[in-house]
Design a protein around this motif. Sequence first.
Motif, PDB file in Angstrom:
ATOM      1  N   GLN A 197      -9.068  18.230  31.151  1.00  0.00           N
ATOM      2  CA  GLN A 197      -9.642  18.867  32.345  1.00  0.00           C
ATOM      3  C   GLN A 197     -10.068  20.301  32.047  1.00  0.00           C
ATOM      4  OE1 GLN A 197      -6.330  18.457  35.064  1.00  0.00           O
ATOM      5  NE2 GLN A 197      -6.171  16.276  34.562  1.00  0.00           N
ATOM      6  N   LEU A 198      -9.464  20.890  31.020  1.00  0.00           N
ATOM      7  CA  LEU A 198      -9.760  22.273  30.650  1.00  0.00           C
ATOM      8  C   LEU A 198     -10.673  22.288  29.420  1.00  0.00           C
ATOM      9  CD1 LEU A 198      -6.079  23.623  30.802  1.00  0.00           C
ATOM     10  CD2 LEU A 198      -7.834  23.863  32.575  1.00  0.00           C
ATOM     11  N   PRO A 199     -11.429  23.375  29.243  1.00  0.00           N
ATOM     12  CA  PRO A 199     -12.257  23.470  28.028  1.00  0.00           C
ATOM     13  C   PRO A 199     -11.416  23.700  26.764  1.00  0.00           C
ATOM     14  CG  PRO A 199     -12.478  25.468  29.367  1.00  0.00           C
ATOM     15  CD  PRO A 199     -11.659  24.502  30.172  1.00  0.00           C
ATOM     16  N   GLU A 200     -10.217  24.287  26.923  1.00  0.00           N
ATOM     17  CA  GLU A 200      -9.375  24.536  25.751  1.00  0.00           C
ATOM     18  C   GLU A 200      -8.734  23.228  25.278  1.00  0.00           C
ATOM     19  OE1 GLU A 200      -8.779  26.375  28.603  1.00  0.00           O
ATOM     20  OE2 GLU A 200      -9.691  28.289  28.042  1.00  0.00           O
ATOM     21  N   TYR A 201      -8.414  23.194  24.008  1.00  0.00           N
ATOM     22  CA  TYR A 201      -7.813  21.958  23.500  1.00  0.00           C
ATOM     23  C   TYR A 201      -6.806  22.190  22.380  1.00  0.00           C
ATOM     24  CZ  TYR A 201     -11.790  22.335  20.231  1.00  0.00           C
ATOM     25  OH  TYR A 201     -12.717  22.775  19.332  1.00  0.00           O
ATOM     26  N   LYS A 270     -12.031  29.197  18.853  1.00  0.00           N
ATOM     27  CA  LYS A 270     -11.572  30.085  19.938  1.00  0.00           C
ATOM     28  C   LYS A 270     -10.978  29.300  21.096  1.00  0.00           C
ATOM     29  CE  LYS A 270     -14.914  33.631  18.685  1.00  0.00           C
ATOM     30  NZ  LYS A 270     -16.334  33.980  18.807  1.00  0.00           N
ATOM     31  N   GLN A 271     -11.395  28.047  21.226  1.00  0.00           N
ATOM     32  CA  GLN A 271     -10.913  27.190  22.332  1.00  0.00           C
ATOM     33  C   GLN A 271      -9.639  26.435  21.978  1.00  0.00           C
ATOM     34  OE1 GLN A 271     -12.451  27.549  25.066  1.00  0.00           O
ATOM     35  NE2 GLN A 271     -14.649  27.207  24.988  1.00  0.00           N
ATOM     36  N   VAL A 272      -9.181  26.595  20.733  1.00  0.00           N
ATOM     37  CA  VAL A 272      -8.007  25.828  20.288  1.00  0.00           C
ATOM     38  C   VAL A 272      -6.737  26.626  20.593  1.00  0.00           C
ATOM     39  CG1 VAL A 272      -6.872  24.708  18.332  1.00  0.00           C
ATOM     40  CG2 VAL A 272      -9.375  24.743  18.470  1.00  0.00           C
ATOM     41  N   ARG A 376       4.001  17.420  26.761  1.00  0.00           N
ATOM     42  CA  ARG A 376       4.368  18.641  27.484  1.00  0.00           C
ATOM     43  C   ARG A 376       3.330  19.737  27.271  1.00  0.00           C
ATOM     44  NH1 ARG A 376       8.626  15.681  27.082  1.00  0.00           N
ATOM     45  NH2 ARG A 376      10.469  16.015  28.383  1.00  0.00           N
ATOM     46  N   MET A 377       2.901  19.917  26.027  1.00  0.00           N
ATOM     47  CA  MET A 377       1.927  20.973  25.720  1.00  0.00           C
ATOM     48  C   MET A 377       0.574  20.666  26.383  1.00  0.00           C
ATOM     49  SD  MET A 377       3.228  23.372  23.943  1.00  0.00           S
ATOM     50  CE  MET A 377       5.016  23.410  23.879  1.00  0.00           C
ATOM     51  N   ALA A 378       0.166  19.396  26.308  1.00  0.00           N
ATOM     52  CA  ALA A 378      -1.167  19.012  26.800  1.00  0.00           C
ATOM     53  C   ALA A 378      -1.236  19.038  28.324  1.00  0.00           C
ATOM     54  CB  ALA A 378      -1.536  17.628  26.276  1.00  0.00           C
ATOM     55  N   CYS A 383      -0.663  26.595  28.290  1.00  0.00           N
ATOM     56  CA  CYS A 383       0.039  26.357  27.019  1.00  0.00           C
ATOM     57  C   CYS A 383       0.929  27.570  26.738  1.00  0.00           C
ATOM     58  CB  CYS A 383      -0.961  26.143  25.876  1.00  0.00           C
ATOM     59  SG  CYS A 383      -0.129  25.857  24.297  1.00  0.00           S
ATOM     60  N   PRO A 384       2.251  27.355  26.636  1.00  0.00           N
ATOM     61  CA  PRO A 384       3.159  28.495  26.568  1.00  0.00           C
ATOM     62  C   PRO A 384       3.175  29.235  25.227  1.00  0.00           C
ATOM     63  CG  PRO A 384       4.404  26.440  26.402  1.00  0.00           C
ATOM     64  CD  PRO A 384       2.980  26.057  26.649  1.00  0.00           C
ATOM     65  N   VAL A 385       2.635  28.651  24.182  1.00  0.00           N
ATOM     66  CA  VAL A 385       2.736  29.270  22.852  1.00  0.00           C
ATOM     67  C   VAL A 385       1.730  30.420  22.754  1.00  0.00           C
ATOM     68  CG1 VAL A 385       2.798  28.831  20.376  1.00  0.00           C
ATOM     69  CG2 VAL A 385       3.231  26.943  21.972  1.00  0.00           C
TER      70      VAL A 385
END
Length: 408
Positions: A197-201, A270-272, A376-378, A383-385
Amino acid sequence: MDANKIMKIFEDTAYVRMGGSDAELRAAEYIRSLCEGLGLEAAIEEFDVDMATMRNAVFCADGVQIPCKGYLCAGSGEVEAPLYYLRGTDDYSLSLCKGKIVLIDGYLGYWMYQDLLENGAVGFVTYDGNANYADRDIDQRELRSYVSKGNKIPGVNINAKDAIELIRKGVATAKITLEQDEYVGKSRNVILDLPGQLPEYIVLTAHYDSTSLSQGAYDNMSGSVGILGVAEYFAKNPHRYGLRFIWCGSEERGLLGAKAYCAAHEEELKQVVLNINLDMIGCIMGKFIACCTSEEALVQYVSYLSMELGFGTKAYQDVYSSDSTPFADKGIPAVSFARIAPPNTATIHNSYDTIALMKGEQMEADIGFITAFTQRMANAMRCPVARTMPDNMKEKLDIYLARKRDKK
Ligand SMILES: [Zn+2]
């Protein structure tokens, strides 16, 4: 992915697949077909790799021919010189390399090669295998371009048993002859996208190539099956962050697939938000580890999660020698999962890395934990990291990538 299907994949891929070879391409196409079997469309992305065809490689010690494999990409020609065994890399021992063909212990790393050149060595001999094993196998090695930087001296790899004999007999003179054709070839990454749903992956990586004698079941068809299992789960389950799966080629040749990916997709990186890398899971014996090239907090998180889920894991902060490293070097936090076998139960980079080391049920369990972590991360609201690399990891990356010499 059940245990039977997993073991079938190990059977199907029970062949050597060196980076840049036709066999590696065959494995890439096979992985793509496995994705297709899950209703998912993967793409194969090519990148350039140095290749060589060895026409002739001869190693003579005091006039007696010793079985060898010539170093690929180490040029062609003939050199005859006194043989010198470099027992240690102290300054005195190194100073005796001048004009010699030098026998070294272990791998030919970046700094070792620079030391040989600076001290005037004219050729080199490495050895592998194990003096206590019945075989006389010799691994095919190469002089990597980032090691030689164009300064090539010829070298051969021999079996440990023969190396011992050279020194026991006190061989005086060695001769190396290499004739090879060097050219640029192709290796490949297999890429599968599951948009979120988000552009980041999140990028999940595992290499599928092997070394010259190895079917690479443990290292690393296991991890390749692992990320396929994660893909299978998320094909049917929601995820806020996008997921990109990369089966990397030519990892064994110096992380070439991951490096090529990062170079070709610099802007997209940059999106990772995170890299999850699998390299060697699901073996019969051994402990599960999570090597975090990230802030320390991820180590604690993985430890807590493993406790919560009842899955024994040793999490720690370090650089893992695998495809996670080029991503971490771009500032992307990375975690590599592996099940590390005691070395007297399983070894890698030789003919013993086969399906015999693997257990389908252990693969299932390891994939289950990795999927739970990814889940959990996805699906995190954020993303908490932290998307930064702490200084201690930057330092380790500098050393691993040979930008800085380890003083230890
Ligand atoms: Zn590996």
